[in-house]
Design a protein around this motif. Structure first.
Motif, short mmCIF file in Angstrom:
data_model
loop_
_atom_site.label_atom_id
_atom_site.label_comp_id
_atom_site.label_asym_id
_atom_site.label_seq_id
_atom_site.Cartn_x
_atom_site.Cartn_y
_atom_site.Cartn_z
N CYS A 1 84.11 40.03 32.65
CA CYS A 1 84.41 40.20 34.07
C CYS A 1 83.66 41.38 34.67
O CYS A 1 83.40 41.41 35.88
N ILE B 1 91.28 36.27 36.75
CA ILE B 1 90.00 36.89 37.09
C ILE B 1 90.11 37.66 38.40
O ILE B 1 89.63 38.80 38.51
N ARG C 1 81.53 41.26 37.93
CA ARG C 1 81.71 42.25 38.98
C ARG C 1 80.36 42.67 39.59
O ARG C 1 80.24 42.85 40.81
#
Length: 699
Positions: A572, A683, A576
């Motif tokens: 993640c 998420i 990002r």
């Protein structure tokens, strides 16, 4: 040798390429032929007399022909008509006689060039290399009906409408290409109309003028709406329409020429033909070898089945539910051309299945159909294609010549698409020689083969984590001894008489769950090829034609992060970085273009979707979109319902809707992380907590 056939003012122009150039022969006496058979209470002599008196009929003769593969030769009427238009009009008249099925027509709905080659026994495969020229025009130029800019090969030509016409005409005359590749053949009428309007002498063909062979149309196939563009013709040149050529786009010139040789369809017709249409051409060649006529409409009834037989037969292909999650050390095994090989090795053919001579036998597993011992026509059609592809693939593995490899890849791909379609075609209601019992029998054999394969693999220490139709994915069973896969592949291949191949070895592979369920999606997975810096993607966003390139690249980057870390939080963090770039406005809007196929006319939609907004914007700019065509756009303000919601890809793009594309990014990431247990909500929670931490660091 002949490579193009034109019909001009009642004459047939036969164009041949030779070592010294291009030659044209004129046939002024050609008359197309259809056949008529009489059944039941129909009167043979009455039909013959009526046809002889018809003004569009040149001659009628009684000949012996087979009306199907199951029939011996019988008397039918051979009817020669004055021209192509008369073929359909005479056939329609005959079909209205008597009760349905009393008078049946054959060899009716052939395409123009194919018909001439078939009836005159002409091979349309050129014997020397064909010269080519590419011409492309933008959609906005075409819509304006005033072309002032186009591309000839790699050169952009601009100027007044007259200048562009003069330059293009001179270039075509100088190069004299055999093949004109156009990004859209709609350019042909626009250019000629422009020439008429400006009173400019203009020619694209090897003779003056142009023809429209067919208008545009919308159709539905397997639940999807498609669009077929209008087709145009230039005398003496092959026209390849980039917007209407599946086979050329999927293969190359070498692949198309291979299919010209197999089907007898000249190159221009083959380029716009569907896979099923080409397969039909190949089957027609085999039918004529056996003196079998080609039915205009299918009269093959489905034989009676009990409810139990219907239940057992109508089950489709076999699948093993995918084991959702990420699996290490996985091997993919594929049967080579499973369905075509079942047809060949089991003699599955329309005229041989459920034959009367072996009615008491139950040859097909699970459904009890008999199959005749006498060789069927369909195995004879497919076996040469299978052998050719095997030989081509073997040569591809051996050759180091890149040019030769490209040629071979084109031919291999062309054969692959024909073999892929041969199974489904048997269940197609309009197939000339299909039969639903063949479709059912092929599935039954395939189910049996996959179950036998599963039993052998599990008995020797391998666990199946997924299987579908002709492929299985296996991984070693822990604490059990495994027999080598090479041994098992040979054993299974010999047992089922179809070659099982080791397709790939993966360091890991992940099977994706359904979006709204924990069950596995049958065709969504991705993995890392063992020993290679290479990944395989199937069914996920980066394989979908509607996905913007930025989302495509982001998803692949997230998959690489999975390969490196296996940790959803670290993955993640990679996501990002892509979200940050999007939110900073640092993404080129051209990387965010969405392409969707529209299924209705603009006015028929009842919901205000993004695609509808794009259609409205296209209409405002004078750009038409018929059902089945695609529209490409960037979302600029997803809160609106009007045409301001999007901008077309052809416009000057300078903005995008961050929220919309952020949502697409998260959805693509969820496809990758869901096998690890993280769905979209998880998420989003991670990304939100990251945002809060980032803001607090500035306080």
């Amino acid at each position: 040798m002949v490579y193009k056939i034109d019909y001009v003012d009642g004459d047939v122009l036969i164009w041949s390429v030779t070592e010294s150039g291009v030659e044209c022969e004129v046939d002024e006496s050609y008359t197309p032929t259809i056949y008529v058979s009489v059944h039941g209470d129909g009167e043979f002599s009455t039909a013959r007399a009526a046809l002889q008196d018809h003004p569009s009929v040149v001659r009628v003769a009684v000949v012996d022909e087979r009306v199907s593969f199951r029939h011996d030769p019988e008397q039918v009427l051979r009817v020669d008509v004055v021209d192509l238009k008369a073929v359909t009009s005479v056939a329609r008249m005959v079909s209205r006689w008597g009760s349905p099925g009393e008078y049946r027509c054959y060899n009716v709905d052939f395409s123009r060039e194919f018909r001439y080659c078939l009836e005159e026994e002409i091979d349309p495969l050129p014997t020397r290399e064909l010269s080519q020229m590419q011409i492309a025009v933008s959609e906005t130029e075409l819509a304006s009906a005033r072309v002032t800019e186009l591309t000839i090969d790699d050169e952009t030509v601009t100027g007044s409408g007259e200048d562009v016409l003069t330059t293009l005409s001179a270039r075509v005359e100088s190069v004299d290409p055999d093949v004109l590749f156009l990004n859209t053949s709609d350019l042909i009428p626009v250019l000629f109309q422009q020439a008429d309007r400006l009173d400019v002498e203009f020619q694209l063909g090897r003779r003056s003028g142009w023809q429209q062979l067919a208008g545009e149309s919308t159709y539905e196939s397997y639940g999807q709406v498609g669009h077929s563009p209008a087709r145009y013709n230039l005398p003496g040149r092959v026209i390849i329409d980039g917007s209407n050529t599946f086979m050329w786009n999927q293969t190359n010139l070498d692949g198309c020429l291979y299919l010209v040789e197999q089907s007898g369809k000249p190159l221009q017709e083959l380029a716009w033909s569907s896979i099923g249409n080409i397969l039909t051409g190949i089957q027609i060649q085999e039918a004529r070898e056996r003196n079998v006529l080609v039915p205009w409409r299918s009269w093959r009834h489905e034989k009676f089945k009990t409810m139990r037989q219907l239940h057992d037969a109508d089950r489709g292909g076999f699948t093993f539910a995918p084991d959702v999650g990420l699996h290490e050390d996985v091997h993919e095994l594929d049967f080579s051309s499973l369905y075509p090989n079942i047809i060949v090795t089991r003699n599955v053919s329309p005229e041989k299945i459920r034959c009367e001579c072996h009615a008491g036998r139950e040859d097909v597993p699970g459904i009890g159909y008999s199959i005749c011992d006498e060789r069927g026509y369909l195995p004879d059609v497919l076996e040469p294609l299978i052998k050719d592809r095997d030989a081509i693939k073997a040569e591809i593995r051996e050759t180091e010549d890149e040019e030769r490899r490209d040629e071979l890849e084109g031919r291999s791909s062309a054969i692959k698409w024909i073999l892929v379609s041969c199974f489904g075609y048997q269940g197609f209601s309009n197939a000339k020689f299909g039969r639903i019992e063949c479709h059912e029998a092929i599935n039954a054999y395939a189910r049996e083969i996959l179950l036998e394969t599963k039993a052998v693999l599990e008995e020797h220490g391998w666990r199946i984590v997924h299987g579908i139709v002709d492929s299985v994915w296996v991984t070693p069973i822990e604490d059990e001894e495994q027999t080598s896969l090479s041994e098992l592949v040979s054993e299974i291949s010999e047992e089922v008489a179809i070659r099982l191949e080791h397709e790939a070895h993966y360091d890991w592979i992940a099977f994706v769950p359904l979006r709204d369920s924990d069950a596995g999606a049958l065709t969504k997975y991705f993995g890392k090829v063992a020993g290679e810096d290479e990944y395989k993607y199937r069914g996920i966003e980066c394989r979908q034609r509607s996905t913007p390139s930025y989302i495509d690249e982001a998803q692949k980057a997230v998959i690489r992060a999975v390969d490196e870390y296996r940790d959803p939080e670290v993955v993640c963090e990679e996501l990002r970085s892509w979200v940050d770039r999007l939110e900073r406005g640092a993404v080129d809007p051209n990387e965010l273009v969405i392409t969707n196929r529209v299924s209705k006319k603009r006015e028929d939609y009842t919901q205000s979707t993004r695609s509808v907004a794009a259609l409205e914007r296209a209409a405002e700019l004078g750009l038409t979109r018929a059902p089945g065509q695609s529209v490409s756009y960037v979302v600029v303000d997803d809160t609106k319902d009007s045409r301001e919601r999007v901008m077309l890809a052809s416009e000057e793009l300078d903005e995008y809707d961050v929220g919309c594309y952020r949502e697409l990014l998260v959805r693509a990431a969820a496809s990758v992380l869901s096998p690890l247990g993280w769905r979209e909500r998880r998420i989003e929670q991670f990304l939100s907590s990251h945002d809060e931490i980032s803001l607090n660091s500035f306080l």
